[in-house]
Design an enzyme around this catalytic site. Structure first.
Site, PDB file in Angstrom:
ATOM      1  N   CYS A   1       0.789  -1.238   0.000  1.00  0.00           N
ATOM      2  CA  CYS A   1       0.000   0.000   0.000  1.00  0.00           C
ATOM      3  C   CYS A   1       0.823   1.290   0.000  1.00  0.00           C
ATOM      4  O   CYS A   1       0.509   2.183  -0.786  1.00  0.00           O
ATOM      5  CB  CYS A   1      -1.066   0.003   1.081  1.00  0.00           C
TER       6      CYS A   1
ATOM      7  N   ARG B   1       7.471 -11.119   5.079  1.00  0.00           N
ATOM      8  CA  ARG B   1       7.225 -10.825   6.482  1.00  0.00           C
ATOM      9  C   ARG B   1       7.885 -11.909   7.318  1.00  0.00           C
ATOM     10  O   ARG B   1       7.801 -13.084   6.967  1.00  0.00           O
ATOM     11  CB  ARG B   1       5.717 -10.827   6.788  1.00  0.00           C
TER      12      ARG B   1
ATOM     13  N   GLN C   1       0.604 -11.329  -3.263  1.00  0.00           N
ATOM     14  CA  GLN C   1      -0.836 -11.119  -3.164  1.00  0.00           C
ATOM     15  C   GLN C   1      -1.396 -10.614  -4.478  1.00  0.00           C
ATOM     16  O   GLN C   1      -0.710  -9.919  -5.229  1.00  0.00           O
ATOM     17  CB  GLN C   1      -1.142 -10.055  -2.108  1.00  0.00           C
TER      18      GLN C   1
ATOM     19  N   ASP D   1      -3.048  -8.068  -4.885  1.00  0.00           N
ATOM     20  CA  ASP D   1      -3.368  -6.920  -4.060  1.00  0.00           C
ATOM     21  C   ASP D   1      -3.854  -5.765  -4.926  1.00  0.00           C
ATOM     22  O   ASP D   1      -3.423  -5.633  -6.069  1.00  0.00           O
ATOM     23  CB  ASP D   1      -2.081  -6.496  -3.324  1.00  0.00           C
TER      24      ASP D   1
ATOM     25  N   HIS E   1      -5.434  -1.476  -4.421  1.00  0.00           N
ATOM     26  CA  HIS E   1      -5.948  -0.397  -3.595  1.00  0.00           C
ATOM     27  C   HIS E   1      -6.855   0.463  -4.442  1.00  0.00           C
ATOM     28  O   HIS E   1      -6.471   0.885  -5.533  1.00  0.00           O
ATOM     29  CB  HIS E   1      -4.800   0.405  -2.992  1.00  0.00           C
TER      30      HIS E   1
ATOM     31  N   LYS F   1     -13.084  -4.200   8.385  1.00  0.00           N
ATOM     32  CA  LYS F   1     -12.740  -5.035   7.232  1.00  0.00           C
ATOM     33  C   LYS F   1     -13.662  -6.232   7.084  1.00  0.00           C
ATOM     34  O   LYS F   1     -14.296  -6.675   8.036  1.00  0.00           O
ATOM     35  CB  LYS F   1     -11.285  -5.508   7.337  1.00  0.00           C
TER      36      LYS F   1
ATOM     37  N   HIS G   1      -8.294  -1.328   0.754  1.00  0.00           N
ATOM     38  CA  HIS G   1      -7.291  -2.386   0.527  1.00  0.00           C
ATOM     39  C   HIS G   1      -8.090  -3.640   0.236  1.00  0.00           C
ATOM     40  O   HIS G   1      -8.967  -3.991   1.012  1.00  0.00           O
ATOM     41  CB  HIS G   1      -6.467  -2.652   1.782  1.00  0.00           C
TER      42      HIS G   1
END
Length: 655
Positions: free
Chosen positions: A347, A376, A394, A396, A398, A478, A524
RNA sequence: GCCGGCGUAGCUCAGUCGGUAGAGCAACUGAUUUGUAAUCAGUGGGUCGUGGGUUCGAUUCCUGCCGCCGGCACCA
């Protein structure tokens, strides 16, 4: 004493004296029911049979066959196990022992570790306690009495818990099991240990923190399973065995999809077949995103820690981040000792792209996607196959939007997600709605608006959600989309998070209709979540037998005699040109061997070619899981398989 | 990270009460030309996770570490 009226499930009414117990009602209805009775539901609330009923109520006698009976049985099994353990291992303290989804556990305190070798002995004692048919009797105690009692017998955890309950002003209920053993418990319970079916089995020992807090001492938890009869138990154990065969770690190895090794803990080595699967999934989702108005970007892997400090991640997650710096001291000097972090998420980088140039309200919603590789430092104990890794990618994205657009963007996302899950064969999706946590950023008013927007969107799509109170991210509420693995473990895959905080911290803004600067909201969102995890679940979902479009090897062309070799090559070429993933098997084996070999490898289509096929320019097609054969002209097979192997993202657009 | 268990060939496992290991499957080679879930024969393959200690000698006993498995805790 006045009478009261009890309404039975079939609508019949019975007038009984006030204070009649559940056991007496059951006996009045019939001796068979009295014998089968485990508990009673009074106005929907499960109670002990021994409880007196004081008012008019609708009642239902709970027997082994009632819904909810298993939970009762499992809870009692936990108590019987606790008694057995304390009889066999004096000095062991008891703490908590609830029913679980398919069994029960009890947490013990004991210096010596329990081991699975102890199970047989404990189970034998449990059966003995059932055979003793000890009456189970509820009592209410004064807090002081209970604390004194538990302290007196060395049950310090129980004493601590009594004090806690007393502080909340709740009654202290104790269940006696026979005349020597008792436990603090809310109940309800069976009337006696003899009512507990002997269909239980102890499964595993594990550590568990006292009251679920890692700052507390670790207790020993013994897990068991319990069912209403032996057959159900056997079925359950059988299901577990079947599930083990589907374990993605096992199939990943057997099917040569990927491997993990010590030198790269938590990172996946994708083998050619596994990578083919991965790319198929990635290309599919890329199509879906392109079709729904996303743009794709790629952002750096190494980013200066100052950006993570700005975003707030450094403060909260620094210990879980990897950092990197040049090996050479000279380079470090010239770079000013800057610390680079390997990105743990995408992000902040996406905000950097958003910030390039001035954005107008006309640019919103801006849907920015990235197949971003993140690292991570997950705790070692959390690693699990490819489901939980330290290096993952991911799907992913945004969505930068206005507050007014949250609902429509969320609704569109949910629809996209459910469609994607359907394409992969997932129809039972648990959706959790996580609302504001205790410590959070942003005003209550903002949270009210964010939660309402999310709730509206969910309603618009007709999505059922389970409230997950206080589990939202610190920056916003979320949705979590949860899939279940072969062994019954739940994994979060998709997610959508409403974020008012990051745009502020990273100073993202757009020019509104009014000509003024405004903060966008960031959504997100991920559908698959991590590719690694999603593919792990996919492997288990299909037990490795993928539908044609996902199968790493879609077709094996196997010859029966080498007379067919030349034609078999032609078939393989024809299908490959049509985009099918083919393997040609000209090996010197009998067709029976080849069929078995490729069937075990879970190849969806085997085309056998012998002299006859070569002469007639046909193939004998056999589908995985069926022994039927179909003789088809080469051109028919090509057309049919090509159509069937299209990814759903292609067929939908009519390509 | 914490508690417990485990670590022998690519896989599944046997074995050594301390004297450097074996089976099945897989792989490879050869013969066989075969009609839908195992053709036959042969061959190769292991620093017994890793470092240290005890011992004449350790894969075996003790111990540190690493990894894996099951939970717990964690999961931006």
């Amino acid at each position: 004493m006045a009478d009261i009226t009890l309404t039975l499930p079939d609508g019949a009414e019975r007038v009984v004296p006030r204070g009649t117990t559940g056991a007496e009602v059951a006996a009045a209805i019939g001796p068979g029911l009295a014998k089968a009775a485990l508990a009673i539901r009074v106005d929907g609330e499960e109670q002990d049979l021994s409880r007196a009923i004081d008012d008019d109520a609708s009642i239902e006698i709970v027997t082994v066959r009632s819904p909810g009976a298993l939970e009762l049985i499992r809870h009692d099994a936990a108590h019987v196990m606790a008694q057995a353990v304390q009889e066999l291992y004096p000095g062991t303290q008891i703490t908590f022992g609830p029913a679980t989804e398919d069994g029960f556990y009890y947490d013990f305190v004991r210096d010596e570790p329990f081991s699975p070798e102890d199970f047989e002995r404990i189970e034998a004692r449990m059966r003995e306690i059932v055979a003793r048919d000890l009456p189970i009797v509820r009592e209410e105690w004064e807090p002081e009495q209970a604390i004194e009692y538990f302290k007196g017998i060395g049950e310090t955890y129980k004493a601590e818990w009594v004090a806690e309950i007393a502080k909340r002003g709740e009654p202290i209920s104790v269940y006696r099991q026979g005349d020597k053993w008792l436990d603090l418990c809310l109940g309800p319970h069976l009337p006696s240990t003899g009512k507990l079916p002997k269909a239980f089995k102890l499964m595993k020992v594990a550590g568990a923190y006292w009251r679920g807090d890692s700052r507390n001492e670790m207790l020993q938890r013994i897990y068991g399973t319990a069912w209403s009869n032996e057959k159900e138990l056997a079925d359950y154990l059988h299901r577990l065995e079947e599930a083990e065969r589907r374990d993605h770690r096992r199939l990943g190895r057997e099917m040569d999809l990927f491997h993990l090794q010590e030198e790269a803990v938590g990172s996946v080595f994708w083998h050619p077949k596994g990578w083919t699967l991965y790319l198929t999934v990635e290309n599919y989702i890329r199509d879906r995103l392109a079709a729904t108005g996303y743009v794709e970007v790629k952002t750096p892997m190494l980013v200066d820690r100052v950006l993570w400090e700005q975003s707030g991640h450094w403060e909260k997650f620094a210990d879980a981040m990897f950092t990197a710096h040049p090996r050479s001291a000279e380079a470090r000097k010239s770079e000013g000792e800057r610390v680079l972090a390997i990105k743990p998420m995408n992000c902040p980088c996406h905000v950097q792209i958003f910030r390039q140039g001035i954005k107008s309200y006309r640019d919103l919603p801006l849907r920015m996607a990235e197949f971003g590789s993140c690292h991570r430092f997950e705790p070692s104990g959390a690693l699990h196959g490819i489901m939980r890794v330290r290096a993952f990618t991911q799907d992913d994205a945004h969505i930068f939007c206005t507050e007014d657009q949250i609902t429509s963007e969320t609704a569109a996302f949910c629809e996209l997600l459910l469609g994607v899950y359907r394409d992969f064969g997932f129809t039972d999706v648990v959706v959790k709605f996580s609302d504001r946590p205790a410590t959070r950023a942003g005003s209550d008013e903002i949270w009210d608006r964010a939660e309402a927007a999310l709730r509206d969107a969910v309603a618009a799509v007709g999505l059922e959600t389970i409230l997950n109170p206080g589990e939202g991210a610190f920056y916003g509420p979320k949705l979590e989309f949860v899939l279940r693995d072969a062994i019954g473990r739940d994994w979060q895959c998709g997610t959508l998070q409403v974020d008012f905080v990051l745009p502020e911290r990273l100073d993202a803004s757009y020019v509104g209709e009014d000509g003024g600067r405004h903060r966008p909201v960031m959504l997100h969102r991920a559908i698959l979540g991590s590719f690694e995890r999603f593919i792990g679940i996919l492997i288990e979902q299909y037990a490795g037998a993928f539908p044609l479009w996902l199968a790493p090897v879609q077709v094996v062309i196997a010859t029966i005699t080498n007379d067919g070799d030349a034609y078999a090559r032609e078939v393989a070429d024809t299908l490959s040109v049509a985009g099918l993933r083919c393997v040609l098997d000209l090996s010197n084996e009998k067709i029976g061997y080849k069929v078995r070999h490729h069937s075990l490898a879970k190849v969806p289509v085997i085309l056998a070619i012998g002299r006859r096929e070569a002469e007639e320019r046909t193939v004998a097609m056999r589908r995985l899981g069926s022994s039927a054969q179909e003789s088809l002209a080469l051109e028919d097979v090509r057309a049919r398989l090509k159509a069937e192997a299209q990814a759903p993202s292609k067929t939908a657009t009519g390509e």
